[in-house]
Design an enzyme around this catalytic site. Structure first.
Site, PDB file in Angstrom:
ATOM      1  CG  HIS A  64      -1.892  -1.158   1.190  1.00  0.00           C
ATOM      2  ND1 HIS A  64      -3.090  -1.107   0.528  1.00  0.00           N
ATOM      3  CD2 HIS A  64      -1.802  -2.414   1.698  1.00  0.00           C
ATOM      4  CE1 HIS A  64      -3.707  -2.274   0.646  1.00  0.00           C
ATOM      5  NE2 HIS A  64      -2.945  -3.093   1.355  1.00  0.00           N
ATOM      6  CG  LEU A  65       3.574   2.358  -3.055  1.00  0.00           C
ATOM      7  CD1 LEU A  65       4.007   2.663  -4.485  1.00  0.00           C
ATOM      8  CD2 LEU A  65       4.734   2.582  -2.097  1.00  0.00           C
ATOM      9  NE  ARG A  66      -1.889   3.615   3.901  1.00  0.00           N
ATOM     10  CZ  ARG A  66      -2.542   2.445   3.933  1.00  0.00           C
ATOM     11  NH1 ARG A  66      -3.254   2.051   2.893  1.00  0.00           N
ATOM     12  NH2 ARG A  66      -2.506   1.682   5.002  1.00  0.00           N
ATOM     13  CG  ASP A 154      -5.855  -5.580  -0.376  1.00  0.00           C
ATOM     14  OD1 ASP A 154      -6.258  -6.622   0.164  1.00  0.00           O
ATOM     15  OD2 ASP A 154      -5.015  -4.844   0.144  1.00  0.00           O
ATOM     16  CG  HIS A 234      -3.889 -10.373   3.151  1.00  0.00           C
ATOM     17  ND1 HIS A 234      -5.130 -10.953   3.242  1.00  0.00           N
ATOM     18  CD2 HIS A 234      -4.096  -9.124   2.668  1.00  0.00           C
ATOM     19  CE1 HIS A 234      -6.047 -10.082   2.833  1.00  0.00           C
ATOM     20  NE2 HIS A 234      -5.436  -8.972   2.478  1.00  0.00           N
ATOM     21  CG  ASN A 282      -8.687  -7.364   8.061  1.00  0.00           C
ATOM     22  OD1 ASN A 282      -8.858  -8.502   8.489  1.00  0.00           O
ATOM     23  ND2 ASN A 282      -9.548  -6.767   7.251  1.00  0.00           N
ATOM     24  CG  ASP A 309      -1.456  -6.278   3.644  1.00  0.00           C
ATOM     25  OD1 ASP A 309      -1.649  -5.223   3.003  1.00  0.00           O
ATOM     26  OD2 ASP A 309      -2.358  -6.887   4.242  1.00  0.00           O
TER      27      ASP A 309
HETATM   28 ZN   LIG Z   1      -6.207  -7.124   2.017  1.00  0.00          ZN
HETATM   29 ZN   LIG Z   2      -3.562  -5.064   1.691  1.00  0.00          ZN
END
Ligand SMILES: [Zn+2]
Ligand SMILES: [Zn+2]
Lengths: 429, 312
Positions: A64-66, A154, A234, A282, A309
């Site tokens: 997640h690079l946001r 995701d 994940h 999560n 993740d």
């Molecule tokens: Zn996820």
């Molecule tokens: Zn994720």
């Protein structure tokens, strides 16, 4: 035309998926020119590799690079810097951004931004449904043409089974990979940690393991039915792994990833941390039985690869009580050392198997060519690491914009010293 | 009082689970002394003079807050009340901000009520003050359990070897979680009784006996704690209807007749009459429940005193 830069790495233990050998590596431009003992050719840069190990650059299918939207938590520059420090040469970024990456414009913008930073290859994953709302499919063909490497909503499952079936079916036409975040959102509602005795003792809102395994089962059944490929993100639980193992035995085209925290931490660690917000993720950390199942599945191939993740959150978001903080923590800078410490030193995986999980298989899963091995003609993505070095995870050591990780204070083994991406040294200690 | 304080080592009271039997005994014995004071004409002692106590209630509870406030005043501490409705805190950020702001006043003790389970382990990092848990989400409500134990000891003269039965919404109850650990530390047996939807997952490890058959376990009980049922639990997910709950779990005249003669019924209050207990039993159980409220004051004086004098 300017001559291509030549780099020579001398006397290093080269770790490939199938075997290791002590040799020299000659890089010319962005390509591996030669791998053999005693290379005598001239080079612009010579790296002495004695006592060190060389790995093919790591590939992370789940980051997640946001960007766009939460550049305060991470951006393309800090995320790329964290990734190369962690030994990655390719990362795939998830589309649960604000706005969601669900159109060609954003896909090509991210690729361009990645090139501007120019540390490694950033491959955007596009959303399966418009705005990740789970209602309408995005334009898969156009997204692929713009350069997205896979599709995923995701952050949530596509809850509508019919829509998910159509997504898998439609994706086959473009040979696109769907990555599923397996979670039954109703069963996971209001949860902050795995439903367990610990959650019961402290009255913490809980997520049952079946919220993952039910979704895994559904997704596999649909993929099997429409003869599509599917990649499961994940994976954290014993029950899910039983289902995946069984599906693989039947020949279903399913691949799966796990993350270091699922083979390093359990609910007991959440309790021992006194519900430190950095332990909230999560899917949630599982029980000992789940951790052992993840290790077993890595060993027997039920799990194909290790992703991070990587989920940066700002300090103020994580400086709150456990039930009030968002899920997720960073992973790019720690993944290799965690995997080495918890899988290789413990003899669960060999170094070669680790390379398969971190480089070769993930590259293969998203169809990156000539990556994942240190071999003549392959792209010169090479990581040099000192496997005897121990180092402590501190906030100061982290280059990601966010410092949220449950491993703060831990001492890990195996330190990345140099990262060469497409022949260029993009990181050195 | 001094000798109690000398034996006390804990800075905070966040849960019953981590208190030892000896520590609980210190609280209860000190509460006995404080209860005597409450029966005097002059009800105030200078035990915590000069100390500042902040009552920080992120969730409404007039009863508990009043009890803590009065307890603090009876031991001569300065009290500041801070209430903030939980709705304004849904963003969460203000919880820590509020603690940091109040920290500027250098309080000695913070009494905190919050709707987030296990939140105080986090919040204690942001203050130098001792924290007394006045109820954190579904986790624990230690002073409620201490007052229940105090009341039981007063009436039964012992906390050992009793059959304690807790009936109702165990899943969402911080009172149940505190009592389950508290009574077991004295060698009493704890049975929890609820529909399966309101029993926590894998809860056998707590040491409690789990059942959904009230009629079977009633006759053996020495103490019964009836928990309050939140009306919003009915309707689908946890309970079909309140009527259905009453049918299987309410203290009715018939069930009452099957109890041991000296069985003690407690309720953390406020009671939903005709839900947990039928109103025709009011005259039989109500006096005990009022006694609980009085004991609550003594127990809270004791806990505030212990953590307050512990402080340097
Ligand atoms: Zn996820
Ligand atoms: Zn994720």
């Amino acid at each position: 035309m300017q001559a291509k830069t030549r780099t020579l790495i001398k006397n290093i233990t080269i770790v490939n998926p199938k075997e290791s050998l002590l040799a020299d590596i000659l890089i010319e431009g962005d390509t591996i020119k030669q791998v053999s003992k005693n290379i005598q050719e001239k080079a612009d840069i010579v790296i002495e590799g004695e006592g060190k190990h060389a790995f093919p650059g790591f590939v992370d299918l789940h980051v997640h690079l946001r960007i766009p939207g939460r550049e305060d938590e991470e951006d393309i520059r800090s995320g790329s810097a964290a990734a190369v420090k962690g030994g990655f040469s390719d990362i795939c970024c998830m589309p649960n951004t604000e706005p969601a990456i669900d159109n060609e414009g954003l896909v090509s913008w991210i690729i361009e931004e990645g090139k501007k930073v120019n540390l490694l290859d950033v491959h955007p994953i596009a959303a399966i449904t418009k705005d990740r709302k789970g209602c309408e499919l995005t334009e898969f063909g156009a997204l692929k043409a713009a350069g997205c490497c896979a599709l995923s909503d995701d952050g949530s499952s596509v809850a509508d089974s019919l829509l998910f079936r159509r997504a898998l079916e439609y994706a086959t036409m473009h040979q696109m990979l769907i990555i599923s975040h397996c979670e039954d959102s109703r069963l996971a509602a209001n949860g902050s940690m795995r439903e367990s005795y610990v959650s019961s003792k402290y009255g913490i809102g809980a997520i049952a393991d079946i919220s993952e395994s039910l979704a895994v089962f559904r997704d596999i059944e649909i993929a099997k039915f429409v003869k599509a490929r599917i990649h499961l993100a994940h994976i954290s639980s014993f029950k899910s792994l039983e289902i995946i193992r069984n599906a693989k035995a039947q020949g279903v085209k399913v691949t799966a990833e796990t993350c270091p925290h699922y083979f390093a931490l359990t609910v007991e660690d959440v309790e021992a941390s006194e519900f430190d917000a950095n332990f909230k993720v999560n899917p949630p950390l599982g029980e000992k039985e789940d951790l052992l199942a993840v290790c077993r599945a890595l060993k027997d191939g039920t799990i194909d690869c290790i992703s991070t993740d990587h989920a940066p959150h700002s300090c103020s978001e994580k400086e709150l009580p456990f039930e009030n903080v968002p899920f997720g923590f960073i992973g790019l800078e720690l993944s290799f050392s965690l995997s080495y410490t918890f899988l290789v030193k413990t003899k669960i995986l060999t170094l070669n198997q680790l390379v398969e999980k971190m480089s070769y298989r993930p590259a293969e899963i998203i169809g990156l060519k000539n990556r994942g091995m240190i071999k003549k003609g392959f792209i010169a993505n090479i990581v040099v690491a000192d496997l005897n070095k121990k180092w402590q995870v501190t906030k100061e050591s982290i280059v990601s914009k966010s410092k949220n990780t449950p491993f703060l204070g831990r001492t890990l083994t195996g330190l990345i010293e140099t990262n060469i991406s497409k022949g260029r040294q993009v990181y050195s200690l | 009082m001094q000798k109690h304080a000398e034996k006390w080592t804990k800075k905070h009271i966040l849960d019953i689970a981590s208190l030892s039997r000896e520590e609980i005994e210190i609280v209860l014995s000190l509460a006995t002394s404080f209860k005597e004071i409450s029966e005097r004409d002059v009800k105030k002692v200078p035990a915590l003079r000069g100390k500042t106590i902040v009552n920080l209630f992120f969730e409404n509870s007039t009863r508990t807050r009043t009890s803590f406030e009065l307890a603090a005043k009876r031991i001569s501490a300065d009290v500041v009340n801070f209430s903030s409705s939980s709705s304004s805190l849904t963003k969460g950020e203000t919880i820590v901000d509020t603690i940091k702001t109040l920290e500027a006043y250098h309080p000695d003790i913070m009494v905190i009520r919050i709707n987030s389970s296990a939140a105080l382990y986090c919040l204690k990092k942001f203050t130098q003050a001792s924290i007394v848990n006045a109820g954190d989400g579904k986790h624990e409500h230690p002073t409620q359990a201490l007052l229940d134990m105090f009341t039981v000891k007063e009436i039964k003269t012992t906390l050992e070897g009793l059959n304690v039965l807790i009936v109702g919404d165990i899943l969402h109850s911080r009172v149940a979680r505190s009592n389950i650990f508290g009574f077991q530390k004295f060698g009493s047996s704890v049975t929890v009784c609820a529909p399966p939807t309101l029993l926590p997952f894998n809860y056998g490890q707590s040491g409690a006996i789990l059942t959904s058959d009230l009629d079977q376990v009633l006759p053996k009980a020495d103490v019964i704690i009836m928990l309050r049922i939140q009306k919003e639990r009915q309707g689908g997910l946890f309970l079909p209807t309140i009527r259905e709950y009453v049918r299987d779990f309410a203290m009715t005249e018939e069930r009452f007749s099957k109890l041991k003669k000296d069985c003690l019924i407690l309720h953390p209050g406020p009671i939903n009459w005709d839900v947990e207990i039928v109103s025709s039993l009011k005259h039989k159980v109500h006096p005990r429940i009022l006694q609980q409220a009085e004991n609550g004051l003594a127990v809270r004086m004791a806990t505030l005193y212990l953590v307050g004098t512990k402080q340097k």
